[in-house]
Design a protein around this motif. Sequence first.
Motif, short mmCIF file in Angstrom:
data_model
loop_
_atom_site.label_atom_id
_atom_site.label_comp_id
_atom_site.label_asym_id
_atom_site.label_seq_id
_atom_site.Cartn_x
_atom_site.Cartn_y
_atom_site.Cartn_z
N GLY A 327 34.67 61.06 67.19
CA GLY A 327 35.09 62.68 66.67
C GLY A 327 35.20 63.03 65.90
N ILE A 328 34.53 64.70 66.03
CA ILE A 328 34.50 65.48 64.98
C ILE A 328 36.33 65.57 63.74
CG2 ILE A 328 34.09 67.36 63.70
CD1 ILE A 328 32.40 68.04 65.86
N PHE A 329 36.96 65.90 64.62
CA PHE A 329 38.72 65.90 63.42
C PHE A 329 38.74 64.45 62.75
CE2 PHE A 329 43.15 64.46 63.93
CZ PHE A 329 43.71 65.45 63.22
N ARG A 330 38.39 62.79 63.53
CA ARG A 330 38.55 62.06 63.05
C ARG A 330 37.76 61.54 61.47
NH1 ARG A 330 40.60 55.98 65.43
NH2 ARG A 330 39.48 54.82 63.91
N ALA A 331 36.45 61.90 62.15
CA ALA A 331 35.31 61.82 60.93
C ALA A 331 35.69 62.90 59.84
CB ALA A 331 33.59 63.00 61.42
N VAL A 332 36.21 64.31 60.34
CA VAL A 332 36.45 64.53 59.04
C VAL A 332 37.60 64.52 57.63
CG1 VAL A 332 37.51 67.34 57.82
CG2 VAL A 332 36.16 67.21 59.94
N VAL A 333 38.44 63.50 58.96
CA VAL A 333 39.65 62.66 58.08
C VAL A 333 39.68 61.56 57.38
CG1 VAL A 333 42.22 61.89 58.50
CG2 VAL A 333 41.66 64.06 60.18
N ALA A 334 38.33 61.07 58.32
CA ALA A 334 38.33 60.04 57.44
C ALA A 334 37.20 60.29 56.57
CB ALA A 334 37.44 59.06 58.81
N GLY A 335 36.68 61.40 57.05
CA GLY A 335 35.80 61.46 55.14
C GLY A 335 36.31 62.22 53.98
N ILE A 336 37.38 62.35 54.20
CA ILE A 336 38.26 62.66 53.18
C ILE A 336 38.92 61.83 52.54
CG2 ILE A 336 40.25 64.16 52.74
CD1 ILE A 336 39.31 66.85 54.91
N ALA A 337 39.51 60.86 53.43
CA ALA A 337 40.21 59.93 53.05
C ALA A 337 39.31 58.56 52.64
CB ALA A 337 40.85 59.12 54.45
N LEU A 338 38.02 58.78 52.76
CA LEU A 338 36.85 57.43 52.41
C LEU A 338 37.08 58.04 50.83
CD1 LEU A 338 35.05 55.26 52.27
CD2 LEU A 338 34.27 56.35 53.93
N TYR A 347 46.42 55.43 58.28
CA TYR A 347 46.96 56.88 58.64
C TYR A 347 46.09 57.23 58.86
CZ TYR A 347 47.55 61.65 57.10
OH TYR A 347 47.38 63.56 57.51
N VAL A 348 44.17 57.26 59.12
CA VAL A 348 43.59 57.90 59.60
C VAL A 348 43.55 57.92 61.46
CG1 VAL A 348 41.00 58.07 60.16
CG2 VAL A 348 42.02 57.77 57.88
N ARG A 349 44.06 56.24 61.71
CA ARG A 349 44.32 56.21 62.57
C ARG A 349 45.48 56.52 64.00
NH1 ARG A 349 42.60 51.02 61.14
NH2 ARG A 349 45.05 50.06 61.47
N ASN A 350 46.45 56.58 62.78
CA ASN A 350 47.74 57.46 63.60
C ASN A 350 47.41 58.53 63.64
OD1 ASN A 350 48.90 54.73 63.86
ND2 ASN A 350 49.87 55.58 61.93
N LEU A 351 46.68 59.85 62.86
CA LEU A 351 46.74 61.56 62.86
C LEU A 351 45.82 61.26 64.21
CD1 LEU A 351 48.24 63.79 61.45
CD2 LEU A 351 45.41 63.96 60.25
N ASP A 352 45.02 60.63 64.35
CA ASP A 352 44.07 60.58 65.31
C ASP A 352 44.42 60.33 66.68
OD1 ASP A 352 40.99 62.00 66.43
OD2 ASP A 352 40.72 59.34 66.58
N LYS A 521 33.19 47.81 64.30
CA LYS A 521 32.77 47.32 62.99
C LYS A 521 31.93 49.34 62.57
CE LYS A 521 30.80 42.84 64.82
NZ LYS A 521 29.64 42.27 65.09
N PRO A 522 30.99 49.88 63.38
CA PRO A 522 30.28 51.13 62.53
C PRO A 522 31.48 51.85 61.83
CG PRO A 522 29.45 50.00 64.02
CD PRO A 522 30.83 50.13 64.05
N ASP A 523 33.18 52.22 62.52
CA ASP A 523 34.31 52.87 62.31
C ASP A 523 35.18 53.02 60.83
OD1 ASP A 523 36.42 54.59 62.23
OD2 ASP A 523 36.34 54.21 64.31
N TRP A 524 34.32 52.71 59.55
CA TRP A 524 35.33 52.90 58.94
C TRP A 524 36.82 53.20 58.52
CZ3 TRP A 524 38.92 55.56 55.88
CH2 TRP A 524 39.52 55.40 54.89
N ALA A 525 37.14 53.78 60.12
CA ALA A 525 38.91 53.43 60.32
C ALA A 525 39.82 52.65 60.77
CB ALA A 525 39.36 54.83 60.22
N GLU A 526 38.89 52.10 61.70
CA GLU A 526 39.44 50.64 62.19
C GLU A 526 39.36 49.33 61.44
OE1 GLU A 526 40.13 50.60 65.98
OE2 GLU A 526 39.86 52.71 66.18
N GLN A 527 40.51 48.41 62.05
CA GLN A 527 40.93 47.10 61.52
C GLN A 527 39.31 46.64 62.03
OE1 GLN A 527 43.97 46.68 63.37
NE2 GLN A 527 45.12 46.65 62.18
N ALA A 528 38.90 46.87 62.63
CA ALA A 528 37.48 45.69 63.06
C ALA A 528 36.47 46.54 62.08
CB ALA A 528 36.93 45.72 64.50
N TRP A 529 36.43 47.90 61.29
CA TRP A 529 35.03 47.76 59.85
C TRP A 529 34.46 46.62 59.70
CZ3 TRP A 529 31.75 51.11 58.70
CH2 TRP A 529 31.31 51.18 56.96
#
Length: 575
Positions: A327-338, A347-352, A521-529
């Motif tokens: 998701g573009i929204f999630r990617a922007v949020v995760a990129g800023i957070a990371l 926070y990224v997961r809950n905002l998404d 696994k490739p989603d940094w914001a996920e617990q399974a990262w």
Amino acid sequence: MPNPPGTAFFAPKAPVFPYYTDRNAVLRDAQGISEALARYIDAWLAGRVPSEIPKEFLPPGVNLTDFPRFRLVRAAEITPERVWAPRWARPITRAGYVGFFPDPNVTYLVIPAMLLPFGHKVVVEGEFPRARFFDLQVTPAFRPEDYRYDGGIGVAEVPIVDADIDPLPGHGNPFRLGANRNIDKRGWRVEFPMVVGDAMALNPAFRPPHFRGQGNVRYGSGLMFQGAWGAPGSNGHGRGLWDTGQLWLRYYLPDRRADGSVDALAGVALPRVHNETPKGERYFIEVDLAPFTRRANRVVQIAESAPAEPSDKRMSSARYGWSKQTGIFRAVVAGIALNTGWAPKEYVRNLDKGVAGRGTDLDGPAVLEQSATSATYIDYLVRGMELGRGKVVVLTGRLPSFPTTLRRDARFGGGEMRYWSLTGYEVPGGLDFVKAFDKNAVIGVAVHCVFDEEMVLDAQRRYVICFSRPQDRPANATPAAGVTWVDWGPAAEVSWTLRWLTVGPEWRGANAPTPEKLGRKPDWAEQAWDPSAIGTNSHNGALGDYLPRIHYMDASEFAKLGANVTMDRVPLWRG
């Protein structure tokens, strides 16, 4: 959640999901909006009311700045040029750039404010384009949990892919394996009834792993629920909870003309569109697209940024590999957070979830990796990168096989994928949530791109891609030396998006970075990262050497590799 001390950084509170206390009340409201609009359309067809639809019959929350007028037109008046908002495939040049995260090799056609009642349908008729890939995607059947905020944030659209579309009687489909790509009779017709219900239950093709299904009908909705950020007083636009739907059509890599230029229309006319009432009466709700089209196609100039070295603390470091965009929204949020190292993954997961209505703990379309406005058949890999003075960035890897189409190849071949491209988008300095989602901002400006059929490959399909500023281009960054050279462009820092498009099972290899292969696994914001999947800059992960490895060095060091540059000779980036 407090802001970091001493900064102006703004991070909105994650809204509660779902944004209602009475689900049935939302359904009743949706039916009420739909029925009122249907009555107005019937009255107009009977000649009793004007063609321009009054605001009280529009969804409360529709974007009247981008779409100031909604007007009913009869079948004879409908013209494709006033139906579609186009974003044409156009090569990247330093004369001017376009934003909002395009792949420059793709023509995007969208009905951005598709409005019609439940029980009515959209009919689209056209010709199969001369291109590598195309599909149509419609906003899903109405369900209060399936958000569509501000036209671009929410759950995925329901797709129908090129190979699954049955041609008109006596015509052929050039996208089927081994088909004649140059047939003259290539017509098709697809219908999208507007309904309430579970989009995945209504559309068998709207399911992983392949999102395939026969038949030229897909169920969608022209009325959507925007969720928390539509509410007045929220951190969103606050215009209201309701919006129109959308219909997308994409032509990936249109065939080149004889002179090598891009044919953005892919050799066919714009598809024709009309709506139908349950009685079969034809009409269309025409929208004033001028403000939206101007903003979406705005050409911007980018000043040359001062060169910048990659940071060891960011997602552009030597150790960091790739993550997946869900998701573009999630990617922007995760990129800023990371990159700030401040906002936690939760926070990224809950905002998404609160804004887009998406999450692995939900159901229906909300659990899919695919999201609003993304192409269903693409796995998106992302990472950042900077380029210092006198330096080059090099990618090495192995490219899956694909059907060649650029020069109007006669037959549609097989392969391990349909399309592969890497696009770099400018990262403005000081990007934060406010700037990222400001309607007046032009974000996602594409500054460089390379795609499969223009890449130099060796006998094992291995590649070496060298990015640099023109003045720093090594003398051996040429096809003769086995190198694909790409102009880095004016931005010092970019966010890369790798589009890996597969249409399974015919065009989907074992090394595609699909959810079935990699999970979350490739989603940094996920617990399974798990960075060992694709998150480490090496060829030792889940994709082997099909994952691009990043190298970074002085231009002079690359030049010393000589006239025969191979993947295994490029020095590793130690950082």
